[in-house]
Design a protein around this motif. Structure first.
Motif, PDB file in Angstrom:
ATOM      1  N   CYS A 129       0.841  -1.189   0.000  1.00  0.00           N
ATOM      2  CA  CYS A 129       0.000   0.000   0.000  1.00  0.00           C
ATOM      3  C   CYS A 129       0.881   1.245   0.000  1.00  0.00           C
ATOM      4  CB  CYS A 129      -0.921  -0.005   1.220  1.00  0.00           C
ATOM      5  SG  CYS A 129      -1.940   1.484   1.326  1.00  0.00           S
TER       6      CYS A 129
ATOM      7  N   ARG B 205      -0.091   4.129   0.741  1.00  0.00           N
ATOM      8  CA  ARG B 205      -0.562   5.071   1.760  1.00  0.00           C
ATOM      9  C   ARG B 205      -0.074   4.696   3.158  1.00  0.00           C
ATOM     10  NH1 ARG B 205      -6.590   7.237   0.280  1.00  0.00           N
ATOM     11  NH2 ARG B 205      -6.271   7.489  -1.943  1.00  0.00           N
ATOM     12  N   CYS B 206      -0.233   3.438   3.542  1.00  0.00           N
ATOM     13  CA  CYS B 206       0.071   3.061   4.922  1.00  0.00           C
ATOM     14  C   CYS B 206       1.211   2.056   5.029  1.00  0.00           C
ATOM     15  CB  CYS B 206      -1.175   2.531   5.610  1.00  0.00           C
ATOM     16  SG  CYS B 206      -1.700   0.907   5.030  1.00  0.00           S
TER      17      CYS B 206
ATOM     18  N   CYS C 107      -7.419   2.225   6.333  1.00  0.00           N
ATOM     19  CA  CYS C 107      -6.873   2.800   5.109  1.00  0.00           C
ATOM     20  C   CYS C 107      -7.605   2.259   3.894  1.00  0.00           C
ATOM     21  CB  CYS C 107      -5.382   2.462   5.002  1.00  0.00           C
ATOM     22  SG  CYS C 107      -4.620   2.989   3.466  1.00  0.00           S
TER      23      CYS C 107
ATOM     24  N   HIS D 241      -6.693   1.189   0.895  1.00  0.00           N
ATOM     25  CA  HIS D 241      -5.367   0.874   0.373  1.00  0.00           C
ATOM     26  C   HIS D 241      -5.186   1.236  -1.092  1.00  0.00           C
ATOM     27  CE1 HIS D 241      -4.624  -1.005   4.153  1.00  0.00           C
ATOM     28  NE2 HIS D 241      -5.630  -1.843   3.998  1.00  0.00           N
TER      29      HIS D 241
HETATM   30 ZN   LIG Z   1      -3.161   1.200   3.142  1.00  0.00          ZN
END
Ligand SMILES: [Zn+2]
Length: 58
Positions: A13, A15-16, A40, A42
């Motif tokens: 991912c 983002r996270c 999240c 994702h």
């Molecule tokens: Zn994520």
């Protein structure tokens, strides 16, 4: 020539930082080592550029 299914065995991912691996036996993604945000949405690093099938560009 037969159609080859191109499937990544790992995705992360953007983002996270959650990492998942493809589990052949379960036929599903499994979290690899935990981490990441369960809330999240994702954004997998294989999105967009990944083509699931060979020879479908046309
Ligand atoms: Zn994520």
């Amino acid at each position: 020539m037969p159609v080859q299914i191109r499937r990544p065995d790992r995705r992360e991912c953007e983002r996270c930082g959650r990492v998942e691996r493809w589990n052949e036996a379960a036929d599903a993604w499994r979290v690899d080592g935990g981490g990441g945000d369960v809330f999240c949405i994702h954004e997998w690093d294989i999105n967009g550029a990944f083509l699931p099938f060979e020879g479908t560009e046309d």
